[in-house]
Design an enzyme around this catalytic site. Structure first.
Site, short mmCIF file in Angstrom:
data_model
loop_
_atom_site.label_atom_id
_atom_site.label_comp_id
_atom_site.label_asym_id
_atom_site.label_seq_id
_atom_site.Cartn_x
_atom_site.Cartn_y
_atom_site.Cartn_z
N ASP A 1 34.57 44.63 53.17
CA ASP A 1 33.64 43.71 52.50
C ASP A 1 32.55 43.34 53.47
O ASP A 1 31.73 42.75 53.24
CB ASP A 1 34.37 42.86 51.74
CG ASP A 1 35.24 41.76 52.63
OD1 ASP A 1 35.04 41.89 53.63
OD2 ASP A 1 35.60 40.78 52.02
N SER A 2 32.72 43.41 54.84
CA SER A 2 31.60 43.47 55.85
C SER A 2 30.45 44.12 55.44
O SER A 2 29.44 43.62 56.11
CB SER A 2 32.47 43.38 57.41
OG SER A 2 32.71 44.94 57.14
N ASP B 1 38.53 47.26 50.76
CA ASP B 1 38.59 45.63 50.63
C ASP B 1 38.68 45.33 49.19
O ASP B 1 37.89 45.82 48.78
CB ASP B 1 37.61 45.07 51.52
CG ASP B 1 38.14 44.44 52.70
OD1 ASP B 1 39.57 44.47 52.92
OD2 ASP B 1 37.24 44.02 53.62
N LYS C 1 43.13 46.63 50.70
CA LYS C 1 43.17 45.41 51.55
C LYS C 1 42.89 44.24 51.10
O LYS C 1 41.70 44.34 50.32
CB LYS C 1 42.26 45.60 52.92
CG LYS C 1 42.67 44.64 53.91
CD LYS C 1 42.33 45.01 55.41
CE LYS C 1 40.91 44.60 55.66
NZ LYS C 1 40.38 43.13 55.34
N GLU D 1 43.18 39.69 51.59
CA GLU D 1 43.16 38.71 52.55
C GLU D 1 43.97 37.58 52.08
O GLU D 1 44.29 37.15 51.10
CB GLU D 1 41.92 38.11 52.99
CG GLU D 1 40.90 38.97 53.33
CD GLU D 1 39.61 38.25 53.86
OE1 GLU D 1 39.47 36.96 53.72
OE2 GLU D 1 38.34 38.96 54.22
N GLU E 1 43.28 39.28 62.51
CA GLU E 1 41.81 39.13 63.17
C GLU E 1 41.69 37.95 63.92
O GLU E 1 42.20 36.69 63.15
CB GLU E 1 41.00 39.22 61.92
CG GLU E 1 39.52 38.93 62.22
CD GLU E 1 38.29 39.16 61.43
OE1 GLU E 1 38.76 39.62 60.13
OE2 GLU E 1 37.32 39.10 61.74
O1 KIV Z 1 35.58 43.64 56.24
C1 KIV Z 1 35.71 44.05 57.40
O2 KIV Z 1 35.10 44.56 58.28
C2 KIV Z 1 37.25 43.63 57.73
C3 KIV Z 1 37.57 44.13 59.06
C4 KIV Z 1 37.01 43.43 60.07
C5 KIV Z 1 39.00 44.13 59.42
O3 KIV Z 1 37.99 43.16 57.15
#
Ligand code: KIV
Length: 275
Positions: free
Chosen positions: A49-50, A88, A118, A120, A186
């Protein structure tokens, strides 16, 4: 044997089986061309989600939507055949209940072809992880600095220092017990990341953690040096594409203004010779 020696993409169980072996290699990916560059080189690619911050200029990951994740997930999927795709779950798509998490995880997997999601969170997400895994959704967990919680964590600080260390270890244990096939650590101090890696039976994937983790991940645009003004301590720049890009754009602008671009070789003749 590294999962990258395979002709087909590894599955979550293959990644789990890499615990304690050759380090797992991963990067984020948001577009088809980037995915093609890492296909067969990385064990998995994460549509993080970055993407909201990296490609859309958002101030945090909080504004990222399911639709954005699906669009970028589909683009990345088109570039991968030998690297596993993980996607994510965006903020607000899984925290409310295990049922909400399943509905959105199933949609992400169905519409992008991702092999896993993924999410969190540590102990408080364990029930949700168990619910998803029991229903066929492989889960990569993410503990330590969890960017979707910056407003409660008070920013992008290193996590698990001093008296927080045991709680972070408990988070990692909880997600492993709940059935996650791996966990991202992280911004965790190196000694604690090593303790966690020894304590749990699933691979740890470090970002700002330790070389002792079972694998590493970086944001691809960071490691390619696409941002000239942004260089966190945990990022190594393997290229300086941002500087090269800026120089190229300046050179193009000068040539256009000087009418030296396009040159003869870049334009089409009005009539082919001899016709
Ligand atoms: O969203 C992302 O890029 C991440 C990584 C930094 C692990 O969660």
């Amino acid at each position: 044997m590294s999962a990258t020696a395979k002709k087909t993409a590894p599955l979550p169980d293959d990644i789990r089986a890499m615990k304690g072996g050759t380090p797992i290699v991963s990067l984020t990916a948001y577009t088809t061309p980037m995915a093609r560059m890492m296909d067969g080189v990385c064990d998995f690619a994460l549509v993080g989600d970055s993407v909201g911050m990296v490609l859309h200029g958002m101030p945090s990951t909080l504004g990222v939507t399911m639709e954005m994740m699906i669009l970028h997930g589909q683009a990345v999927a088109r570039g991968l055949s030998r690297t596993m795709l993980v996607i994510d779950m965006p903020f607000g798509s899984y925290e409310e209940s295990p049922e909400q998490a399943f509905r959105n995880a199933a949609r992400l997997m169905r519409e992008t072809g991702a092999a896993a999601v993924k999410l969190e969170g540590g102990q408080h997400m364990a029930d949700t992880i168990a619910f998803l895994v029991a229903r066929g959704v492989p889960v990569m967990a993410h503990v330590g600095l969890t960017p979707q919680s910056i407003n409660t964590l008070g920013g992008y600080k290193v996590q698990g220092r001093d008296d927080q260390a045991d709680a972070l270890l408990a988070d990692a244990r909880a997600v492993a017990q709940a059935g996650a096939f791996s966990v991202v650590l992280e911004k965790v101090p190196a000694g604690l990341a090593d303790r966690i890696t020894e304590a749990i039976d699933i691979p740890t994937i470090g970002i700002g953690a330790s070389p002792g983790c079972d694998g590493q991940i970086l944001v691809v645009d960071d490691m390619l040096g696409l941002f000239t003004a942004f260089k966190p301590k945990f990022v190594k720049r393997y290229a300086t594409l941002g500087e090269e890009g800026e120089a190229a754009i300046r050179a193009y602008a000068e040539e256009v203004r000087a009418r030296t671009f396009p040159a003869a070789e870049h334009v089409f003749a009005d009539k082919a010779p001899g016709t």
